[in-house]
Design a protein around this motif. Structure first.
Motif, PDB file in Angstrom:
ATOM      1  N   VAL A  46      12.280   5.617   7.305  1.00  0.00           N
ATOM      2  CA  VAL A  46      12.047   6.567   6.212  1.00  0.00           C
ATOM      3  C   VAL A  46      11.653   7.913   6.808  1.00  0.00           C
ATOM      4  O   VAL A  46      10.688   7.990   7.568  1.00  0.00           O
ATOM      5  N   GLU A  47      12.395   8.958   6.458  1.00  0.00           N
ATOM      6  CA  GLU A  47      12.156  10.269   7.050  1.00  0.00           C
ATOM      7  C   GLU A  47      11.538  11.233   6.039  1.00  0.00           C
ATOM      8  O   GLU A  47      11.706  11.085   4.826  1.00  0.00           O
ATOM      9  N   TYR A  48      10.843  12.224   6.581  1.00  0.00           N
ATOM     10  CA  TYR A  48      10.229  13.252   5.748  1.00  0.00           C
ATOM     11  C   TYR A  48      10.433  14.613   6.387  1.00  0.00           C
ATOM     12  O   TYR A  48      10.276  14.777   7.598  1.00  0.00           O
ATOM     13  N   GLY A  49      10.768  15.577   5.545  1.00  0.00           N
ATOM     14  CA  GLY A  49      10.845  16.959   6.033  1.00  0.00           C
ATOM     15  C   GLY A  49      12.123  17.274   6.774  1.00  0.00           C
ATOM     16  O   GLY A  49      12.178  18.208   7.575  1.00  0.00           O
ATOM     17  N   LYS A  50      13.187  16.464   6.559  1.00  0.00           N
ATOM     18  CA  LYS A  50      14.447  16.740   7.242  1.00  0.00           C
ATOM     19  C   LYS A  50      15.549  16.976   6.222  1.00  0.00           C
ATOM     20  O   LYS A  50      15.515  16.433   5.131  1.00  0.00           O
TER      21      LYS A  50
ATOM     22  N   GLN B 143       0.832  -1.200   0.000  1.00  0.00           N
ATOM     23  CA  GLN B 143       0.000   0.000   0.000  1.00  0.00           C
ATOM     24  C   GLN B 143       0.872   1.257   0.000  1.00  0.00           C
ATOM     25  O   GLN B 143       0.568   2.246  -0.678  1.00  0.00           O
ATOM     26  N   LEU B 144       1.978   1.202   0.733  1.00  0.00           N
ATOM     27  CA  LEU B 144       2.921   2.321   0.705  1.00  0.00           C
ATOM     28  C   LEU B 144       3.512   2.487  -0.698  1.00  0.00           C
ATOM     29  O   LEU B 144       3.639   3.601  -1.207  1.00  0.00           O
ATOM     30  N   GLY B 145       3.869   1.375  -1.327  1.00  0.00           N
ATOM     31  CA  GLY B 145       4.408   1.432  -2.684  1.00  0.00           C
ATOM     32  C   GLY B 145       3.421   2.018  -3.666  1.00  0.00           C
ATOM     33  O   GLY B 145       3.779   2.823  -4.534  1.00  0.00           O
ATOM     34  N   LYS B 146       2.158   1.638  -3.513  1.00  0.00           N
ATOM     35  CA  LYS B 146       1.096   2.140  -4.391  1.00  0.00           C
ATOM     36  C   LYS B 146       0.883   3.633  -4.161  1.00  0.00           C
ATOM     37  O   LYS B 146       0.764   4.419  -5.108  1.00  0.00           O
ATOM     38  N   THR B 147       0.831   4.038  -2.894  1.00  0.00           N
ATOM     39  CA  THR B 147       0.565   5.437  -2.553  1.00  0.00           C
ATOM     40  C   THR B 147       1.650   6.363  -3.094  1.00  0.00           C
ATOM     41  O   THR B 147       1.355   7.452  -3.606  1.00  0.00           O
ATOM     42  N   PHE B 148       2.907   5.921  -2.994  1.00  0.00           N
ATOM     43  CA  PHE B 148       4.014   6.771  -3.437  1.00  0.00           C
ATOM     44  C   PHE B 148       4.517   6.411  -4.839  1.00  0.00           C
ATOM     45  O   PHE B 148       5.584   6.834  -5.249  1.00  0.00           O
ATOM     46  N   LYS B 149       3.687   5.636  -5.558  1.00  0.00           N
ATOM     47  CA  LYS B 149       3.865   5.376  -6.988  1.00  0.00           C
ATOM     48  C   LYS B 149       5.230   4.787  -7.344  1.00  0.00           C
ATOM     49  O   LYS B 149       5.908   5.261  -8.245  1.00  0.00           O
ATOM     50  N   LEU B 150       5.610   3.742  -6.624  1.00  0.00           N
ATOM     51  CA  LEU B 150       6.805   3.003  -7.002  1.00  0.00           C
ATOM     52  C   LEU B 150       6.517   2.190  -8.263  1.00  0.00           C
ATOM     53  O   LEU B 150       5.364   1.863  -8.557  1.00  0.00           O
ATOM     54  N   ASP B 151       7.544   1.859  -8.986  1.00  0.00           N
ATOM     55  CA  ASP B 151       7.420   1.107 -10.230  1.00  0.00           C
ATOM     56  C   ASP B 151       6.917  -0.306  -9.929  1.00  0.00           C
ATOM     57  O   ASP B 151       7.604  -1.092  -9.276  1.00  0.00           O
ATOM     58  N   GLU B 152       5.725  -0.626 -10.416  1.00  0.00           N
ATOM     59  CA  GLU B 152       5.118  -1.926 -10.134  1.00  0.00           C
ATOM     60  C   GLU B 152       5.706  -3.044 -10.987  1.00  0.00           C
ATOM     61  O   GLU B 152       5.448  -4.223 -10.726  1.00  0.00           O
ATOM     62  N   SER B 153       6.488  -2.710 -11.996  1.00  0.00           N
ATOM     63  CA  SER B 153       7.029  -3.743 -12.883  1.00  0.00           C
ATOM     64  C   SER B 153       8.411  -4.229 -12.455  1.00  0.00           C
ATOM     65  O   SER B 153       8.915  -5.206 -13.006  1.00  0.00           O
TER      66      SER B 153
ATOM     67  N   ARG C  55      14.492   1.514  -0.099  1.00  0.00           N
ATOM     68  CA  ARG C  55      15.369   2.549  -0.659  1.00  0.00           C
ATOM     69  C   ARG C  55      14.616   3.395  -1.686  1.00  0.00           C
ATOM     70  O   ARG C  55      14.718   4.629  -1.690  1.00  0.00           O
ATOM     71  N   GLU C  56      13.831   2.743  -2.543  1.00  0.00           N
ATOM     72  CA  GLU C  56      13.049   3.486  -3.533  1.00  0.00           C
ATOM     73  C   GLU C  56      11.961   4.318  -2.863  1.00  0.00           C
ATOM     74  O   GLU C  56      11.666   5.437  -3.282  1.00  0.00           O
ATOM     75  N   LEU C  57      11.369   3.779  -1.820  1.00  0.00           N
ATOM     76  CA  LEU C  57      10.350   4.502  -1.065  1.00  0.00           C
ATOM     77  C   LEU C  57      10.952   5.758  -0.431  1.00  0.00           C
ATOM     78  O   LEU C  57      10.364   6.846  -0.464  1.00  0.00           O
ATOM     79  N   ARG C  58      12.141   5.607   0.121  1.00  0.00           N
ATOM     80  CA  ARG C  58      12.837   6.735   0.753  1.00  0.00           C
ATOM     81  C   ARG C  58      13.110   7.839  -0.278  1.00  0.00           C
ATOM     82  O   ARG C  58      12.902   9.024  -0.002  1.00  0.00           O
ATOM     83  N   LYS C  59      13.536   7.460  -1.469  1.00  0.00           N
ATOM     84  CA  LYS C  59      13.820   8.433  -2.524  1.00  0.00           C
ATOM     85  C   LYS C  59      12.556   9.210  -2.904  1.00  0.00           C
ATOM     86  O   LYS C  59      12.598  10.425  -3.112  1.00  0.00           O
ATOM     87  N   LYS C  60      11.443   8.484  -3.013  1.00  0.00           N
ATOM     88  CA  LYS C  60      10.178   9.126  -3.393  1.00  0.00           C
ATOM     89  C   LYS C  60       9.751  10.159  -2.354  1.00  0.00           C
ATOM     90  O   LYS C  60       9.267  11.245  -2.682  1.00  0.00           O
ATOM     91  N   ILE C  61       9.921   9.810  -1.078  1.00  0.00           N
ATOM     92  CA  ILE C  61       9.473  10.704  -0.008  1.00  0.00           C
ATOM     93  C   ILE C  61      10.420  11.883   0.158  1.00  0.00           C
ATOM     94  O   ILE C  61       9.991  12.993   0.481  1.00  0.00           O
ATOM     95  N   GLU C  62      11.685  11.674  -0.142  1.00  0.00           N
ATOM     96  CA  GLU C  62      12.666  12.765  -0.031  1.00  0.00           C
ATOM     97  C   GLU C  62      12.355  13.918  -0.984  1.00  0.00           C
ATOM     98  O   GLU C  62      12.644  15.071  -0.683  1.00  0.00           O
ATOM     99  N   ILE C  63      11.767  13.608  -2.142  1.00  0.00           N
ATOM    100  CA  ILE C  63      11.501  14.672  -3.118  1.00  0.00           C
ATOM    101  C   ILE C  63      10.118  15.318  -2.935  1.00  0.00           C
ATOM    102  O   ILE C  63       9.770  16.234  -3.656  1.00  0.00           O
ATOM    103  N   GLU C  64       9.360  14.847  -1.944  1.00  0.00           N
ATOM    104  CA  GLU C  64       8.059  15.453  -1.670  1.00  0.00           C
ATOM    105  C   GLU C  64       8.252  16.843  -1.063  1.00  0.00           C
ATOM    106  O   GLU C  64       9.136  17.063  -0.237  1.00  0.00           O
ATOM    107  N   GLU C  65       7.417  17.778  -1.496  1.00  0.00           N
ATOM    108  CA  GLU C  65       7.457  19.124  -0.917  1.00  0.00           C
ATOM    109  C   GLU C  65       6.876  19.094   0.497  1.00  0.00           C
ATOM    110  O   GLU C  65       5.920  18.376   0.776  1.00  0.00           O
ATOM    111  N   THR C  66       7.462  19.900   1.372  1.00  0.00           N
ATOM    112  CA  THR C  66       6.976  19.974   2.746  1.00  0.00           C
ATOM    113  C   THR C  66       5.550  20.509   2.760  1.00  0.00           C
ATOM    114  O   THR C  66       5.210  21.429   2.022  1.00  0.00           O
TER     115      THR C  66
END
Length: 379
Positions: free
Chosen positions: A375-379, A287-297, A307-318
């Protein structure tokens, strides 16, 4: 004891590139088959499976695209624009001219190799003139009519023009049976590998149940009229992944994980996880992968997924103050991703919005998982 095995390929137009991925996986698993039955695009893929010409089929899927078929592209790859392209062509010409696909088959099908193959073959088409299905097997298809009947099975009317053979007009076999299981059993199959593209079409009731492995898309694959090289590549990857999951060589549902990578993490960390079973834990992770649009293939290890999840969240705007106020006041519908990030930012700051965490318990739980996974956000 060896069981006579059939591969059953459903129709589904452009979705048929998924079957190429299935075939790749079967080759890697060294799985032999004695019979192939197919309807529509399944019949076209099936003839090359009988030849055992995988790389030839792969090249053909690269050639077939909307620009090749129409000499122009739709405005976009959206379903509505593709339907407009086919619709305007139907009004002007009575459907897409199938000559170009027919030409590819004439150039590509090795009739000698097909008829000399020990693998039996069957297809289904529908005679629009007589209003009756036509079921053909390798020994009942005249060599000089092979391409004709393959095209007859695959003429998805009204998107494609009807195929005329000896004065009769034929349309897609999916109008009678889009998943020819019964035909495979009639040809002597004792076990089945069924590839169901979940495409429009009728499915004939099967009277006899035998050992079967069913492979069908677990993710959304391309629209059945979207003949597009990039979409075909993704479809094939998903077909490959789903087949290896069906044969227990990979794990996952919507996402694909190396064998036992989820199990290992779950066993080692079950005391701190929020789910009581491994299946529930997998569902939360996906569900986390789906929400943050990781590559399903892609095929992930657990570490590479995080690691891919962390990258996706790092580029999210605060989250801005207005968004936070809207969440707190519940005056605006907020999507799951925004809620998860909201909860994660509060958890990182040692806060716990109790009221909201009860109202949006699913998103709060997923935010807690991100915290557990580091996985961190906003730091």
């Amino acid at each position: 004891m060896y069981l006579k095995t059939a591969v059953v390929l459903s129709g589904g137009g452009a979705k048929g590139s998924y079957q190429l991925g299935v075939w790749k996986a079967l080759r890697e698993l060294h799985i032999k088959y004695d019979i192939v039955t197919g309807t529509s695009i399944g019949a076209l893929n099936g003839v090359f499976m009988c030849e055992n010409s995988y790389f030839k089929a792969k090249r053909i899927w690269k050639r077939i695209n909307l620009e090749y078929l129409f000499n122009k592209l739709p405005k976009s790859n959206k379903e509505i624009d593709i339907l407009k392209l086919f619709g305007s062509n139907f009004i002007k010409n009575g459907g897409m001219d199938i000559k170009r696909i027919e030409t590819i088959l004439e150039e590509s099908v090795n009739k000698r190799k097909f008829y000399n193959s020990k693998i039996d073959f069957g297809l289904i088409t529908y005679n629009f003139t007589t209003r009756k299905p036509l079921i053909l097997t390798k020994d009942t298809i005249p060599e000089d009519k092979l391409i004709d009947y393959l095209m007859a099975s695959a003429t998805c009317f009204p998107a494609f023009k009807m195929k005329e053979i000896d004065g009769d007009k034929y349309i897609d076999g999916g109008y009678y049976d889009n998943l020819p299981i019964e035909l495979a059993i009639e040809l002597g199959a004792e076990s089945l590998i069924i590839v169901d593209l979940k495409a429009p079409g009728f499915k004939k009731k099967v009277n006899k149940q035998i050992d079967s492995i069913i492979i069908k898309p677990r993710n959304n694959i391309s629209f059945f009229l979207n003949f597009n090289e990039e979409a075909a590549k993704i479809n094939a990857k998903l077909g490959y992944n789903d087949t290896l999951k069906a044969f227990k060589k990979l794990d996952g549902n919507k996402f694909t994980f190396r064998k036992n990578t989820i199990n290992k993490y779950y066993i080692n960390n079950k005391d701190i996880l929020l789910d009581t079973t491994e299946k529930q834990f997998l569902s939360s992770i996906e569900q986390l992968g789906k929400t943050f649009k990781l590559d399903e293939s892609k095929i992930y290890s657990f570490k590479s997924f995080i690691r891919e999840l962390r990258k996706k969240i790092e580029i999210e705007e605060t989250l801005d103050k207005k968004t936070i106020r809207n969440i707190k006041s519940l005056t605006k519908k907020i999507n799951s991703k925004t809620l998860i990030l909201f909860f994660l930012s509060h958890l990182e700051n040692g806060k716990n919005p109790k009221k909201l965490s009860k109202v949006f318990s699913k998103e709060y739980k997923l935010a807690k998982y991100l915290q557990i996974l580091g996985v961190e956000y906003g730091k």
